[in-house]
Motif scaffolding. Sequence first.
Motif, PDB file in Angstrom:
ATOM      1  N   TRP A  30      -5.205  -3.345  -7.887  1.00 10.85           N
ATOM      2  CA  TRP A  30      -3.862  -3.537  -8.234  1.00 10.85           C
ATOM      3  C   TRP A  30      -2.764  -3.689  -7.052  1.00 10.85           C
ATOM      4  O   TRP A  30      -3.112  -3.422  -5.903  1.00 10.85           O
ATOM      5  CB  TRP A  30      -3.662  -2.209  -9.002  1.00 10.85           C
ATOM      6  N   ASP A  31      -1.581  -4.236  -7.537  1.00 10.67           N
ATOM      7  CA  ASP A  31      -0.746  -4.227  -6.323  1.00 10.67           C
ATOM      8  C   ASP A  31      -0.113  -2.804  -6.256  1.00 10.67           C
ATOM      9  O   ASP A  31       0.618  -2.315  -7.123  1.00 10.67           O
ATOM     10  CB  ASP A  31       0.579  -4.957  -7.060  1.00 10.67           C
ATOM     11  N   VAL A  32      -0.465  -2.187  -5.047  1.00  9.77           N
ATOM     12  CA  VAL A  32      -0.187  -0.689  -4.929  1.00  9.77           C
ATOM     13  C   VAL A  32       1.494  -0.462  -4.623  1.00  9.77           C
ATOM     14  O   VAL A  32       1.849   0.433  -4.969  1.00  9.77           O
ATOM     15  CB  VAL A  32      -1.041  -0.211  -3.647  1.00  9.77           C
ATOM     16  N   ALA A  33       2.092  -1.650  -4.297  1.00  9.73           N
ATOM     17  CA  ALA A  33       3.563  -1.474  -4.385  1.00  9.73           C
ATOM     18  C   ALA A  33       4.039  -1.048  -5.380  1.00  9.73           C
ATOM     19  O   ALA A  33       5.296  -0.291  -5.469  1.00  9.73           O
ATOM     20  CB  ALA A  33       4.174  -2.600  -3.465  1.00  9.73           C
ATOM     21  N   SER A  34       3.417  -1.590  -6.766  1.00  9.66           N
ATOM     22  CA  SER A  34       3.988  -1.201  -7.918  1.00  9.66           C
ATOM     23  C   SER A  34       3.725   0.215  -8.579  1.00  9.66           C
ATOM     24  O   SER A  34       3.960   0.607  -9.502  1.00  9.66           O
ATOM     25  CB  SER A  34       3.504  -2.377  -8.903  1.00  9.66           C
ATOM     26  N   ASP A  36       4.091   4.260  -8.348  1.00 15.22           N
ATOM     27  CA  ASP A  36       4.942   5.142  -7.532  1.00 15.22           C
ATOM     28  C   ASP A  36       4.271   6.437  -7.135  1.00 15.22           C
ATOM     29  O   ASP A  36       3.035   6.759  -7.895  1.00 15.22           O
ATOM     30  CB  ASP A  36       5.877   5.445  -8.491  1.00 15.22           C
ATOM     31  N   GLU A  52      -0.175   9.856  -1.973  1.00 16.01           N
ATOM     32  CA  GLU A  52      -0.033   8.907  -0.897  1.00 16.01           C
ATOM     33  C   GLU A  52      -0.535   7.457  -1.372  1.00 16.01           C
ATOM     34  O   GLU A  52      -1.370   7.260  -2.072  1.00 16.01           O
ATOM     35  CB  GLU A  52      -0.762   9.374   0.410  1.00 16.01           C
ATOM     36  N   LYS A  53      -0.136   6.409  -0.622  1.00 20.27           N
ATOM     37  CA  LYS A  53      -0.810   5.135  -0.729  1.00 20.27           C
ATOM     38  C   LYS A  53      -0.692   4.307   0.502  1.00 20.27           C
ATOM     39  O   LYS A  53       0.061   4.687   1.370  1.00 20.27           O
ATOM     40  CB  LYS A  53      -0.043   4.426  -1.885  1.00 20.27           C
ATOM     41  N   GLY A  54      -1.304   3.367   0.553  1.00 21.10           N
ATOM     42  CA  GLY A  54      -1.385   2.520   1.855  1.00 21.10           C
ATOM     43  C   GLY A  54      -1.885   1.100   1.041  1.00 21.10           C
ATOM     44  O   GLY A  54      -1.985   0.489  -0.134  1.00 21.10           O
ATOM     45  N   GLU A  55      -2.060   0.040   2.148  1.00 21.35           N
ATOM     46  CA  GLU A  55      -2.391  -1.268   1.759  1.00 21.35           C
ATOM     47  C   GLU A  55      -3.775  -1.268   1.083  1.00 21.35           C
ATOM     48  O   GLU A  55      -4.903  -1.125   1.434  1.00 21.35           O
ATOM     49  CB  GLU A  55      -2.663  -2.102   2.898  1.00 21.35           C
ATOM     50  N   PHE A  58      -4.805   4.149  -2.696  1.00 18.81           N
ATOM     51  CA  PHE A  58      -4.055   5.131  -3.058  1.00 18.81           C
ATOM     52  C   PHE A  58      -4.745   6.402  -2.917  1.00 18.81           C
ATOM     53  O   PHE A  58      -6.054   6.578  -3.008  1.00 18.81           O
ATOM     54  CB  PHE A  58      -3.029   5.022  -4.390  1.00 18.81           C
TER      55      PHE A  58
END
Length: 196
Positions: A30-34, A36, A52-55, A58
């Motif tokens: 998935w696009d982790v930027a999307s 929250d 938490e999340k990173g490139e 998550f």
Amino acid sequence: MFTGIITDVGRIRRVAATDRDRRYEVETSWDVASIDLGASISHAGCCLTVVEKGEGWFAVEVSNETLSRTTLGTWREDKAVNLERAARLGDELGGHIVSGHVDGLGRVLAIIPEGGSHRIEIEVPVPLRRYIAPRGSITVEGVSLTVNAVMDRVFGVNVIPHTWEVTTLGRLAVGDQVNLEIDMVARYLARWQETA
């Protein structure tokens, strides 16, 4: 809330004990930027909160209560995990209404090829058997399935080739434990009958 339609198979990239029980880092396509922080994601049928999340990954934290009542306590690095993001109002309800609250653990008794599909027979704990009915819905490892047959403490589901290939169900073996969530309607109907 979820629908039991898996949209990614993630991979546990790191497991760590914390002062708050256990933390898993999960790789995803998935696009982790999307995603929250604080979002709810179903992991093999268990609703967990993103902390938490990173490139490309998550993290979630899991309490001892959840570890003791689900398969999550056995997870190790490289474990494949069915993932589903929470449903939004207006989304297609392709499976059935799923809360992400695991009701108990089942045990795989048999995996039988039938044409291109596979029939899986699963033994359930006694308290759950009253909620499982032929043609009813059940969630196995987060996957929405239709119950085909019920025989006392055992129920059977048929898994089509697509689901077999795009979820972790195709990696199951006889003897494996699986997270189960019974149909929400069955749960409330049984409770209503007990108190009526």
